[in-house]
Scaffold this active site. Sequence first.
Site, PDB file in Angstrom:
ATOM      1  N   GLY A 133      39.438  34.983  41.188  1.00 17.01           N
ATOM      2  CA  GLY A 133      40.441  35.806  40.530  1.00 17.01           C
ATOM      3  C   GLY A 133      40.315  35.611  39.033  1.00 17.01           C
ATOM      4  O   GLY A 133      39.541  36.282  38.367  1.00 17.01           O
ATOM      5  N   ILE A 159      42.132  45.468  45.757  1.00 14.81           N
ATOM      6  CA  ILE A 159      41.378  46.508  45.060  1.00 14.81           C
ATOM      7  C   ILE A 159      42.223  47.777  44.957  1.00 14.81           C
ATOM      8  O   ILE A 159      42.409  48.507  45.945  1.00 14.81           O
ATOM      9  CB  ILE A 159      40.041  46.798  45.764  1.00 14.81           C
ATOM     10  CG1 ILE A 159      39.252  45.499  45.946  1.00 14.81           C
ATOM     11  CG2 ILE A 159      39.248  47.830  44.966  1.00 14.81           C
ATOM     12  CD1 ILE A 159      39.024  44.718  44.668  1.00 14.81           C
ATOM     13  N   GLU A 244      41.007  48.128  29.626  1.00 16.77           N
ATOM     14  CA  GLU A 244      42.077  48.099  30.627  1.00 16.77           C
ATOM     15  C   GLU A 244      43.313  47.372  30.099  1.00 16.77           C
ATOM     16  O   GLU A 244      44.444  47.849  30.276  1.00 16.77           O
ATOM     17  CB  GLU A 244      41.579  47.431  31.912  1.00 16.77           C
ATOM     18  CG  GLU A 244      42.626  47.422  33.019  1.00 16.77           C
ATOM     19  CD  GLU A 244      42.078  46.956  34.350  1.00 16.77           C
ATOM     20  OE1 GLU A 244      41.217  47.661  34.913  1.00 16.77           O
ATOM     21  OE2 GLU A 244      42.498  45.877  34.817  1.00 16.77           O
TER      22      GLU A 244
END
Length: 386
Positions: A133, A159, A244
């Site tokens: 992660g 996802i 992002e």
Amino acid sequence: MDFNLSNSQSDIYESAYRFACDVLDQDAQTRISQKILSTELWKKAAAYGFAHGPVSHQFGGSELGALDTALMIEALGKGSRDIGLSFSLCAHLCACVIPLYRFGSSELKDKYLESLVTGKLIAANAATEPDAGSDIYNMQATAQPCEGGYILNGKKIFITNAPIADVFIIYAKTNPDHGFLGVSAFLIEKGTPGLNVGEVIPKDCLSNCPWSEIVFNDIFIPQSQRIGMEGAGGAIFHDSMIWEKGCLSALFVGGLARLLETTLEYAKARQQFGKAIGQFQSVSNRIIDMKLRLEQCRLMLYRACWKHDQGQDAEADIAMSKLLISEYAVQSGLDAIQTFGGAAMDQELGLVRHLLNMIPSRIFSGTNDIQKEIIARKLGLRGTSS
């Protein structure tokens, strides 16, 4: 130093806000309560421009910089209560469309990009694994080189968009001994033999934004489906996370703006002890704090995106803005609930749901603990600051 938006930037914001209000916010409460993501609305929003970003006009994009893209997404967050749909759109743009545009071969871009930009195809980014992660480059998925391509095996979890995706951007190790430089990126299509997409995993937050695990069993990937050079996956992933963190954070800035308006309106209208509750210092102080948080978040995010557009190193600025926005989004959510009191429990009002939707902002795109590590490194507290 001019802090005013240009006329074109103001137009981008206002137009996106009106679209979000008039199209995406309609019947949002029903979709959210039923945990439904409307792919019809998703595709309309993508075609409108929320999946365009920096992509060139050649492929149907808008050629926006990071700041203009963030402004558009902020307007989306303010105008639509359907944060699940908005989150899905942003994940598609930032983690899939942009890396394909920036690093994909001409062949891949010609084959997929226009359909992704215009909403004909939905994409999912697959990097996170059960044991990778925050430690993303500890991924165990492998793409073993073979004649003409690679054999992909492994498992990815959490996802976003996986259950509805037409294509997947996959990260896997092509050389396990090379760490960051041993990861490569690939694009594979839904229905590829050996690709197994799990069922939708129920969530308490962003409940109508679908996610699931995906498993790869001896999938053959032609070399032509690799994005960038072999071993460039780490750099591609890092670049996409800059976009992002900036653009997804903008979505939550929009949420802060909507929340402030809602809370301010209530504090002016709600009467207790013969006067509006906003007349009480304890209430007005909370609202002032919400206003301060919103303006701080905007300034920090806009500056970070501006630096990115200028070609400057904006990694620390993006990390700081993501950290600040996510922490403030949660705190302002709590303050709004405190101001509304018992009325905040009304599901139709959506304040508790809003708070739950803010909490993941402290986790996705690198947890806030990781953002602090990035900032510490850039300050020279973790070895090299380069």
